[in-house]
Design an enzyme around this catalytic site. Sequence first.
Site, PDB file in Angstrom:
ATOM      1  N   HIS A 379       0.802  -1.218   0.000  1.00 49.68           N
ATOM      2  CA  HIS A 379       0.000   0.000   0.000  1.00 49.68           C
ATOM      3  C   HIS A 379       0.842   1.279   0.000  1.00 49.68           C
ATOM      4  O   HIS A 379       0.303   2.365  -0.217  1.00 49.68           O
ATOM      5  CB  HIS A 379      -0.943   0.025   1.202  1.00 49.68           C
ATOM      6  N   GLY A 449      -4.694   8.717   8.755  1.00 48.93           N
ATOM      7  CA  GLY A 449      -3.325   8.903   9.208  1.00 48.93           C
ATOM      8  C   GLY A 449      -3.197   8.770  10.719  1.00 48.93           C
ATOM      9  O   GLY A 449      -4.176   8.660  11.461  1.00 48.93           O
ATOM     10  N   GLY A 453      -5.896   8.872  14.259  1.00 46.83           N
ATOM     11  CA  GLY A 453      -5.955   7.789  15.232  1.00 46.83           C
ATOM     12  C   GLY A 453      -5.655   8.259  16.645  1.00 46.83           C
ATOM     13  O   GLY A 453      -6.333   7.862  17.602  1.00 46.83           O
ATOM     14  N   LYS A 454      -4.665   9.140  16.788  1.00 46.19           N
ATOM     15  CA  LYS A 454      -4.304   9.655  18.115  1.00 46.19           C
ATOM     16  C   LYS A 454      -5.429  10.499  18.712  1.00 46.19           C
ATOM     17  O   LYS A 454      -5.724  10.413  19.905  1.00 46.19           O
ATOM     18  CB  LYS A 454      -3.031  10.501  18.010  1.00 46.19           C
TER      19      LYS A 454
END
Length: 497
Positions: A379, A449, A453-454
Amino acid sequence: MLLPAWEMRLYGLLAVGSHLYAFYEAHRVSRKYEAAMDREFGLEPGTLFRGLKKDPMDFEWSYWIEWGRERILWLLAGHLLVSQVSRLLVEKYKPWCLMVYGMAACWLLLGIKGFAVILLHATISFAVAQFQLSVLTWLCSLTLLSTLRIPAVEEAKRKWYDTENEYYLLLFTLSVRCLFCTSFSLEFCWHGPAQKSSHSFLWMLAYVFYYPTFHNGPLVNFDDFSKQMRSQEAFSLKTNLRILMVGIMRIFFWWCLAELMIHLMYIHALYSSAPPLEAASYWALGGLALAQVLFFYVKYLVLYGVPALLLQMDGLKPPALPCCVSLMHSFTKMWRTFDVGLHRFLVRYIYVPMGGSQSSLLGTLFSTALTFAFVSYWHGGQSYLWYWGALNWLGVIVEGGITKILSISPIQDLIERSFSPSIRRRLHAVLASVSTSMLILSNLIFLGGNHVGKIYWNRIFMEGWPWATLTVLGFLYCYSHVGMEWEQTYAARRKAT
């Protein structure tokens, strides 16, 4: 049905209601930041839905829709015409007619240099396959794939084209062709001398230059392609026309739905800017997450739906289209049912040859890790893809481990004696809700990205503990029940037919 009808209706109502309210909140936050998103990213005037602006920040959707409208759809229509005429008049020579057309379409779209590079990749792969060593074939495939990321080679290829979009088309096409070349070469290695005639260089070219799957998939393994292409089934122009019309209407509906989503919710623009996500309400945050993964699902119904329709028209059986992500309740199910062609490739050519589930614990861990490492590298190999791959590896391993532990005879007998089927189903949904929360988080990393997520991890699981976390898990518990019921109903229908 293991649970009472009223209970399942309640879960269904909560699942649908929470989706709708979360989408409403995502729409509200999109309207709130519309001016800021317009200044920063340049929202486009709505064409399909006038009066609404469109989020153009999903590169993949904008890219393929633009290419499709300008040239690719017309070339696919040409493929359809050649295919139907050859099936009607010269069925025996259909693979070669389609091969010549695919090569001509490649030359027309990517130029003689792009065509030459793809032909070179196929020739090198075929030459290496003659040694009949799987390890050597994989080394060749990984080497060819790695050349796509060498800066000097990238710069040289960019000079072949007038625009960046044309270069990206070559890059995406080569990435997908790499999997097709790998499939052919490994099948060549595994088949005996008596079957080599069906694995000739000419058949490789017919497979590699088959146009419906040429630029973006879906992936069809060589043996499936070859067997189906060789079989001469009864051909009915009337039946094919009906399949075509129904397929076009279905794809048009999916396209309209995808466009509606990015007109009503600026998912990708908001994900590209941290402050709105950090300030959004929990409902808006959940709505954006659901919208992001569902848009990805609908997008691939279109992007895979078009080639799948042409595969049907050619008398081939395409991989099943993606399953709705709202019905997913495990990492394992997600991988099996979203991109079916890619899953078959990974299982057949990496997971099983490396030992798979039949090997020792360490062997299973290693073969699974190698599979996800390849997917992450294929990917693009960026850091967020390695995090995504690691989360998926961990999810699949934990799910598999729990399943094996619970299937041990003494433990299984104890559970069956202690809990009724309905209680076991509810406990399954509790575990599935935790798994689904991590599945959604991993997909948000893949689509948005590491920074996205964070933000979700901090907002939902750290700052939001316990109420936001438990609320999310509660709704995912309802989704899991709906997904499991759908799966059982679908399996029963398939068994009945």
